[in-house]
Scaffold this active site. Structure first.
Site, short mmCIF file in Angstrom:
data_model
loop_
_atom_site.label_atom_id
_atom_site.label_comp_id
_atom_site.label_asym_id
_atom_site.label_seq_id
_atom_site.Cartn_x
_atom_site.Cartn_y
_atom_site.Cartn_z
N GLU A 115 0.84 -1.19 0.00
CA GLU A 115 0.00 0.00 0.00
C GLU A 115 0.88 1.25 0.00
OE1 GLU A 115 -2.67 -0.44 3.32
OE2 GLU A 115 -3.87 -1.95 2.30
N HIS A 243 -9.17 9.67 4.10
CA HIS A 243 -8.86 8.64 3.11
C HIS A 243 -9.13 9.23 1.73
CE1 HIS A 243 -8.59 4.90 0.94
NE2 HIS A 243 -8.21 4.29 2.05
N ARG A 290 -1.15 8.99 2.06
CA ARG A 290 -2.54 9.41 1.95
C ARG A 290 -2.75 10.92 2.02
NH1 ARG A 290 -5.65 4.85 5.67
NH2 ARG A 290 -5.30 3.11 4.24
N HIS A 351 -11.28 9.64 7.90
CA HIS A 351 -11.02 8.20 7.99
C HIS A 351 -10.36 7.76 9.28
CE1 HIS A 351 -10.31 4.17 6.49
NE2 HIS A 351 -9.01 4.30 6.64
N ARG A 386 -0.67 8.54 9.58
CA ARG A 386 -0.62 7.09 9.73
C ARG A 386 -0.20 6.42 8.43
NH1 ARG A 386 -4.87 2.60 9.22
NH2 ARG A 386 -5.93 4.14 7.96
#
Length: 524
Positions: A115, A243, A290, A351, A386
């Site tokens: 990811e 997100h 992100r 998110h 994160r």
């Protein structure tokens, strides 16, 4: 009515359940409080997976640590990062022992995803519904454990401290201690007293503070608000992760998440003209962290005056796509979108919270006998942002640390029996529920308009002033009303909204997830 247990666990996601299972092994009695049911938690909605170094042929702890530090904009606590990364493999084995399944290849090794922000393939997953699989395994283990009593449809109103014994408690008061919590039984309407030697806060995130969120609507920041009101330490609330790719379908709340793993799989972002645009923002393109991707999408939407962009996975093999992302395929198909042929409309949504209740390496908060784990806690792992799929593994690692530490010290604690029952004398149920529901909508709108992906001091100050009016109105209503879940949640999202905007105003720089036009990055 008083309930007495060794441990009181508030929250039924991966953090609360794994802690409960670990301390129950010692023979201790555990009360597990859920505001709805064990099946509904942020954990359930986690699609992507769990990050852990398992393929030692190409991966190692140092790479995972470095990826986490980079994603966190170097605000992460390296000691906390090292703890989570190095203890992750053992906790993966623990999850497997509880019956959680992760996808494997034909040779039996884990089928690992990659990811955004990860330098290697290290994401363990179960198709595109990893959270649901983890929740299933843990729920079965919890329900079969005789030492754990589950209280569903129970809502924690306040934690019990010296304040409830007639003492004045301020933020400068040393040695604030938690003796349990006042909990609303939604079916009876009574607030009951739960007393414990040790209390764990595992209440999840704050997404429902915003109108557009991927979180279940029970994510109202309850634990953070309770600890803040009890004068506990809360930090880093300005770092709200949006997100980048929630399914754009007006009217859906929460928004359906399109996992980041799809971009790791090969999907690319395009504007409404079908043009790729991430090359304008970051050399890592669609696999950038992100915060960068979310700001890029926000910029494109504002530039073109659109409500969404597209995520395009049509170049990949259709059967492989359906195999890897069956739930996303079915959800989109139900809306007339065949992701093997059509691009997916997406837009950012609130998110994940990187801040929360400040805890040490044992999961201890600033309040004695009160631990916090999971998204409601701030361990220092995430820093300013994160790294994808680090949250579920953080929850189990810190639940393990908290359980081990609590088991060592619990023998020195006693139940406090002089705690008074909840006093609602002279109160009544609110006459007009519309006052509460309308106030919730106002909080959501304030946060969305003024405390979103891109901020400014002017917007934040305007939000503060408007939220202050709602705070005063709600506190007056709470003092004369019998507690209800709806009223308590309103109180909590107001408290949480205040903390987010206050800490955003205090940070005089753009860092990680906090981006302000008043203090842009030097390169901008």
């Amino acid at each position: 009515m008083k309930h007495i247990y060794d441990y009181l666990v508030i929250g039924g996601g991966i953090a609360g359940m794994s802690f409960a299972l670990k301390v129950a092994r010692t023979g201790a009695s555990v009360a597990l409080i859920c505001k709805t049911t064990l099946d509904e938690a942020n954990t359930y909605y986690a699609q992507g997976g769990v990050a852990s170094v398992t393929n030692l042929e190409v991966d190692n702890f140092d790479k995972h640590i470095e990826d986490t530090m980079i994603a966190g904009d170097w605000l992460s606590d390296r000691e906390a990062v090292t703890k989570v990364v190095t203890e992750a493999p053992a906790q993966i084995q623990e999850l497997l022992s509880w019956g959680v399944n992760f996808d494997r290849k034909e040779d039996g090794t884990f089928d690992l995803h990659r990811e955004g922000g990860h330098s290697e393939f290290r994401i363990l997953h179960h198709a595109d519904n990893t959270g649901a699989e983890i929740q299933r395994g843990l729920v079965e283990a919890i329900r079969s454990n005789p030492n754990i009593e589950v209280f569903e449809h129970h809502f924690a109103v306040e934690i019990i401290t010296q304040h409830h014994l007639g003492r004045i408690v301020t933020r400068r008061t040393p040695d604030i201690t938690c003796y349990g919590a006042y909990v609303l039984d939604e079916k009876s309407g009574r607030v009951e007293t739960f007393l414990s030697k040790i209390t764990l806060m595992a209440t999840g995130g704050v997404g429902a503070v915003y109108t557009t969120t991927t979180n279940p609507l029970i994510a109202t920041g309850d634990g953070i608000a309770m600890v803040y009101r009890a004068k506990g330490t809360v930090k880093d609330m300005e770092f709200i992760q949006f997100h980048p790719t929630a399914l754009y379908h007006p009217g859906d709340r929460p928004s359906f998440l399109i996992t980041e793993a799809m971009r790791g799989y090969g999907a690319v972002l395009r504007n409404l003209d079908g043009e790729e645009f991430m090359q304008k923002y970051d050399p890592r393109l669609s696999l950038a962290p992100r915060d960068i991707v979310a700001r890029a999408i926000d910029s494109e939407m504002k530039l073109h005056g659109t409500d969404h962009v597209y995520l395009d996975v049509t170049a990949k093999d259709p059967e492989e796509t359906k195999k890897h992302f069956p739930n996303i395929y079915e959800k989109c198909l139900s809306l007339g979108i065949d992701i093997t042929k059509d691009m997916i409309p997406v837009a950012p949504a609130a998110h994940y919270l990187c801040g929360g209740i400040a805890v040490n390496l044992n999961g201890e908060s600033s309040i004695n006998r009160l631990y916090a784990v999971g998204e409601c806690s701030c361990t220092g792992l995430h820093g300013g942002n994160r790294l994808a799929s680090n949250s579920l593994i953080e929850a189990v690692v810190y639940a393990d640390a908290a359980a081990r530490h609590a088991s060592e010290v619990i023998s020195g604690y006693e139940i406090r029996n002089d705690v008074p029952e909840w006093n609602d004398e002279g109160t009544a149920h609110p006459e007009e529920m519309v006052l509460i529901t309308q106030s919730v909508k106002e909080v959501n709108q304030i946060m969305g308009y003024y405390v979103g992906i891109v901020r400014s001091d002017l917007r934040l100050t305007r939000a503060w002033n408007r939220l202050d009016i709602l705070y005063e109105e709600t506190e007056k209503l709470f003092k004369v009303s019998k507690p209800s879940r709806e009223l308590c949640e309103l109180r909590n999202i107001i408290n949480v909204g205040y903390l987010i905007m206050r800490m955003a105003l205090e940070r005089k720089e753009s860092r990680g997830l906090h981006y302000t036009v008043d203090y842009p990055h030097p390169e901008n």
